[in-house]
Design a protein around this motif. Structure first.
Motif, PDB file in Angstrom:
ATOM      1  N   UNK A  30       2.143 -11.816  -6.160  1.00  0.00           N
ATOM      2  CA  UNK A  30       3.496 -12.056  -6.466  1.00  0.00           C
ATOM      3  C   UNK A  30       4.484 -12.285  -5.061  1.00  0.00           C
ATOM      4  N   UNK A  31       4.062 -11.327  -4.229  1.00  0.00           N
ATOM      5  CA  UNK A  31       5.052 -11.517  -2.989  1.00  0.00           C
ATOM      6  C   UNK A  31       4.346 -10.409  -1.875  1.00  0.00           C
ATOM      7  N   UNK A  32       4.510 -10.784  -0.742  1.00  0.00           N
ATOM      8  CA  UNK A  32       3.940  -9.983   0.428  1.00  0.00           C
ATOM      9  C   UNK A  32       4.876 -10.286   1.519  1.00  0.00           C
ATOM     10  N   UNK A  33       4.761  -9.455   2.658  1.00  0.00           N
ATOM     11  CA  UNK A  33       5.149  -9.476   4.036  1.00  0.00           C
ATOM     12  C   UNK A  33       4.490 -11.051   4.452  1.00  0.00           C
ATOM     13  N   UNK A  34       5.070 -11.926   5.035  1.00  0.00           N
ATOM     14  CA  UNK A  34       4.562 -13.189   5.500  1.00  0.00           C
ATOM     15  C   UNK A  34       3.509 -12.816   6.540  1.00  0.00           C
ATOM     16  N   UNK A  35       2.255 -13.491   6.449  1.00  0.00           N
ATOM     17  CA  UNK A  35       1.079 -13.102   7.336  1.00  0.00           C
ATOM     18  C   UNK A  35       0.334 -11.986   6.961  1.00  0.00           C
ATOM     19  N   UNK A  36       0.709 -11.170   5.907  1.00  0.00           N
ATOM     20  CA  UNK A  36      -0.113 -10.076   5.753  1.00  0.00           C
ATOM     21  C   UNK A  36      -1.595 -10.520   5.238  1.00  0.00           C
ATOM     22  N   UNK A  37      -2.543  -9.514   5.287  1.00  0.00           N
ATOM     23  CA  UNK A  37      -3.622  -9.896   4.497  1.00  0.00           C
ATOM     24  C   UNK A  37      -3.705  -8.249   3.537  1.00  0.00           C
ATOM     25  N   UNK A  38      -4.345  -8.747   2.459  1.00  0.00           N
ATOM     26  CA  UNK A  38      -4.518  -7.671   1.222  1.00  0.00           C
ATOM     27  C   UNK A  38      -5.739  -7.103   1.466  1.00  0.00           C
ATOM     28  N   UNK A  39      -5.740  -5.850   1.660  1.00  0.00           N
ATOM     29  CA  UNK A  39      -6.762  -4.857   1.712  1.00  0.00           C
ATOM     30  C   UNK A  39      -6.638  -3.511   0.545  1.00  0.00           C
ATOM     31  N   UNK A  40      -6.608  -4.055  -0.469  1.00  0.00           N
ATOM     32  CA  UNK A  40      -6.217  -3.003  -1.783  1.00  0.00           C
ATOM     33  C   UNK A  40      -6.879  -1.749  -1.640  1.00  0.00           C
ATOM     34  N   UNK A  41      -6.139  -0.609  -1.782  1.00  0.00           N
ATOM     35  CA  UNK A  41      -6.950   0.729  -1.973  1.00  0.00           C
ATOM     36  C   UNK A  41      -7.132   1.002  -3.218  1.00  0.00           C
ATOM     37  N   UNK A  42      -6.343   0.537  -4.236  1.00  0.00           N
ATOM     38  CA  UNK A  42      -6.583   0.360  -5.788  1.00  0.00           C
ATOM     39  C   UNK A  42      -6.547  -1.012  -6.068  1.00  0.00           C
ATOM     40  N   UNK A  43      -7.729  -1.617  -6.931  1.00  0.00           N
ATOM     41  CA  UNK A  43      -7.447  -2.726  -7.335  1.00  0.00           C
ATOM     42  C   UNK A  43      -6.527  -2.693  -8.611  1.00  0.00           C
ATOM     43  N   UNK A  44      -6.198  -3.520  -9.475  1.00  0.00           N
ATOM     44  CA  UNK A  44      -5.302  -3.788 -10.716  1.00  0.00           C
ATOM     45  C   UNK A  44      -5.748  -2.713 -11.701  1.00  0.00           C
ATOM     46  N   UNK A  45      -7.260  -2.813 -12.071  1.00  0.00           N
ATOM     47  CA  UNK A  45      -7.893  -1.935 -13.003  1.00  0.00           C
ATOM     48  C   UNK A  45      -7.764  -0.541 -12.689  1.00  0.00           C
ATOM     49  N   UNK A  46      -8.107  -0.239 -11.335  1.00  0.00           N
ATOM     50  CA  UNK A  46      -8.013   1.260 -10.864  1.00  0.00           C
ATOM     51  C   UNK A  46      -6.607   1.739 -10.988  1.00  0.00           C
ATOM     52  N   UNK A  47      -5.716   0.975 -10.547  1.00  0.00           N
ATOM     53  CA  UNK A  47      -4.314   1.335 -10.333  1.00  0.00           C
ATOM     54  C   UNK A  47      -3.900   1.722 -11.737  1.00  0.00           C
ATOM     55  N   UNK A  48      -4.447   0.846 -12.729  1.00  0.00           N
ATOM     56  CA  UNK A  48      -3.901   1.158 -14.173  1.00  0.00           C
ATOM     57  C   UNK A  48      -4.770   2.347 -14.710  1.00  0.00           C
ATOM     58  N   UNK A  49      -5.794   2.588 -14.314  1.00  0.00           N
ATOM     59  CA  UNK A  49      -6.641   4.053 -14.875  1.00  0.00           C
ATOM     60  C   UNK A  49      -5.654   5.350 -14.095  1.00  0.00           C
ATOM     61  N   UNK A  50      -5.521   5.032 -12.865  1.00  0.00           N
ATOM     62  CA  UNK A  50      -4.884   6.374 -12.369  1.00  0.00           C
ATOM     63  C   UNK A  50      -3.325   6.663 -12.937  1.00  0.00           C
ATOM     64  N   UNK A  51      -2.555   5.542 -13.176  1.00  0.00           N
ATOM     65  CA  UNK A  51      -1.553   5.618 -14.068  1.00  0.00           C
ATOM     66  C   UNK A  51      -1.550   6.225 -15.288  1.00  0.00           C
ATOM     67  N   UNK A  52      -2.414   5.699 -16.185  1.00  0.00           N
ATOM     68  CA  UNK A  52      -2.755   6.210 -17.420  1.00  0.00           C
ATOM     69  C   UNK A  52      -2.953   7.783 -17.407  1.00  0.00           C
ATOM     70  N   UNK A  53      -4.087   8.342 -16.536  1.00  0.00           N
ATOM     71  CA  UNK A  53      -4.036   9.539 -16.484  1.00  0.00           C
ATOM     72  C   UNK A  53      -3.120  10.178 -16.063  1.00  0.00           C
ATOM     73  N   UNK A  54      -2.310   9.748 -14.978  1.00  0.00           N
ATOM     74  CA  UNK A  54      -0.830  10.558 -14.612  1.00  0.00           C
ATOM     75  C   UNK A  54       0.010  10.866 -15.786  1.00  0.00           C
ATOM     76  N   UNK A  55       0.340   9.702 -16.690  1.00  0.00           N
ATOM     77  CA  UNK A  55       0.868   9.897 -17.734  1.00  0.00           C
ATOM     78  C   UNK A  55       0.447  10.593 -18.740  1.00  0.00           C
ATOM     79  N   UNK A  56      -0.766  10.687 -19.203  1.00  0.00           N
ATOM     80  CA  UNK A  56      -1.586  11.018 -20.654  1.00  0.00           C
ATOM     81  C   UNK A  56      -2.071  12.226 -20.230  1.00  0.00           C
ATOM     82  N   UNK A  57      -2.580  12.592 -19.150  1.00  0.00           N
ATOM     83  CA  UNK A  57      -3.346  13.882 -18.780  1.00  0.00           C
ATOM     84  C   UNK A  57      -2.607  14.714 -17.860  1.00  0.00           C
ATOM     85  N   UNK A  58      -2.916  14.635 -16.199  1.00  0.00           N
ATOM     86  CA  UNK A  58      -1.835  15.392 -15.398  1.00  0.00           C
ATOM     87  C   UNK A  58      -1.649  14.646 -14.155  1.00  0.00           C
ATOM     88  N   UNK A  59      -0.721  15.071 -13.370  1.00  0.00           N
ATOM     89  CA  UNK A  59      -0.697  14.482 -11.870  1.00  0.00           C
ATOM     90  C   UNK A  59      -1.929  14.881 -11.019  1.00  0.00           C
TER      91      UNK A  59
END
Length: 349
Positions: A30-59
């Motif tokens: 969607x957008x990023x700092x010009x010239x930046x490279x993307x090295x995700x520490x969580x991909x889209x699926x992983x980020x969704x999993x962590x977020x779901x557990x945070x909301x439904x189970x526990x932080x």
């Protein structure tokens, strides 16, 4: 281990060897700092999993899973795209707001011995700088519009003038759209990405020189021209390109050859004009397209669709006349000559 840029120029000029965006691929796209490279520490699926557990189970469980995933992905990045860097490498890392994702990754890099910094406030800090530059401040340069009826080769002339030394903003290039109903050139950048590219270009402009911008509406395709530039465009003087309709017809047939070569796409675009032009006229245009009568079709479109709309818009947005250039052929040689003349005219302003 934090870096807080006071303006956009600080990020690329602060001595960092690499700017690393550790957000998910969809956030980066969607957008990023010009010239930046993307090295995700969580991909889209992983980020969704962590977020779901945070909301439904526990932080706690979410942080535990997140830490494991970040460590696993960091190892992959270090063994892969970062493996060639020596001990003197200096990266800048950021995530959404300078929180856990960027600080976790930066801590691992720092333990290796690399001189890593984290962008304070993360992408949100950068986005505020873009908004300040394009929404909150007056536009830094005098704007001159390049105007003319459809088919006067304005984009080509803009590019020649730029090669000849004129200061230029190519909104259609930034938006990946030719600015008309027939103008789609593929996927457009997201609005935020469009604004980042524009802000980076504006950052490099010389405020003491005028900047040439093609006369557009407030939108280029689906991308909206930010208010700082749009306000300057509304009051800007105009250099107008004039050409006979027959000349413009020939130019359009050449310039839009990609659409002509795709009959289904051309037919769909013409059909979309029914609400504005009525069934009878649009059906005539569709028949002309099917018969390969491209130049007569272009001439009829200009007569009944484009030229009346241009004339109405010109009446509403009357601004000072800064010059007129006359085209008689709009072939490659004339476009080059007119572009050079345009650059000379800009240099005298």
């Amino acid at each position: 281990m934090s870096f807080a840029p006071p303006d956009l120029s600080a990020i690329p000029a602060a001595g960092f060897d690499t700017v690393i965006d550790v957000r998910s691929p969809s956030e980066f796209a969607e957008d990023h700092v010009p010239g930046a490279i993307n090295l995700p520490v969580l991909d889209d699926e992983e980020r969704a999993r962590v977020g779901t557990i945070y909301v439904q189970d526990s932080a706690f469980l979410a942080r535990k899973l997140g830490a494991a995933l970040v460590a696993r992905n960091a190892a992959r990045h270090i063994e892969g795209p970062l493996s060639h860097h020596d001990g003197g490498w200096r990266p800048l890392v950021y995530c959404w707001r300078g929180g856990q994702r960027s600080n976790s990754f930066a801590s691992i890099l720092a333990q290796i011995g690399w001189r890593v910094d984290v962008l304070e406030g993360g992408y949100q800090c950068y986005r505020r700088l873009v908004k300040d530059a394009l929404y909150d401040r007056p536009f830094p340069c005098r704007v001159v519009l390049l105007d003319g009826f459809t088919g006067t080769a304005k984009t080509d002339l803009l590019q020649v003038a730029q090669r000849r030394g004129a200061q230029v903003i190519d909104l259609e290039g930034l938006a990946n759209h030719r600015g008309s109903l027939f103008g789609a050139m593929g996927a457009q950048p997201a609005q935020k990405g469009f604004e980042s590219a524009l802000a980076e270009l504006v950052r490099g402009l010389d405020p003491g020189r005028p900047v040439l911008v093609e006369a557009e509406s407030s939108k280029v395709g689906e991308r909206v021209v930010p208010p700082g530039l749009w306000k300057a465009m509304q009051a800007a003087p105009r250099i107008t390109i004039e050409a006979p309709r027959t000349v413009r017809t020939g130019y359009l047939a050449r310039a839009y050859a990609d659409i002509v070569a795709d009959p289904q796409r051309l037919d769909a675009i013409l059909a979309s004009l029914t609400r504005l032009q009525g069934h009878e006229r649009v059906e005539q245009w569709r028949q002309m397209a099917r018969a390969g009568q491209i130049e007569p079709l272009a001439a009829d479109l200009m007569e009944h669709h484009y030229d009346p709309r241009y004339a109405k818009q010109a009446d509403r947005q009357a601004t000072p006349d800064a010059g007129r250039l006359r085209a008689e052929r709009l072939d490659a040689a004339e476009i080059e000559a007119l572009g050079a003349e345009l650059a000379t005219l800009m240099s005298r302003m």
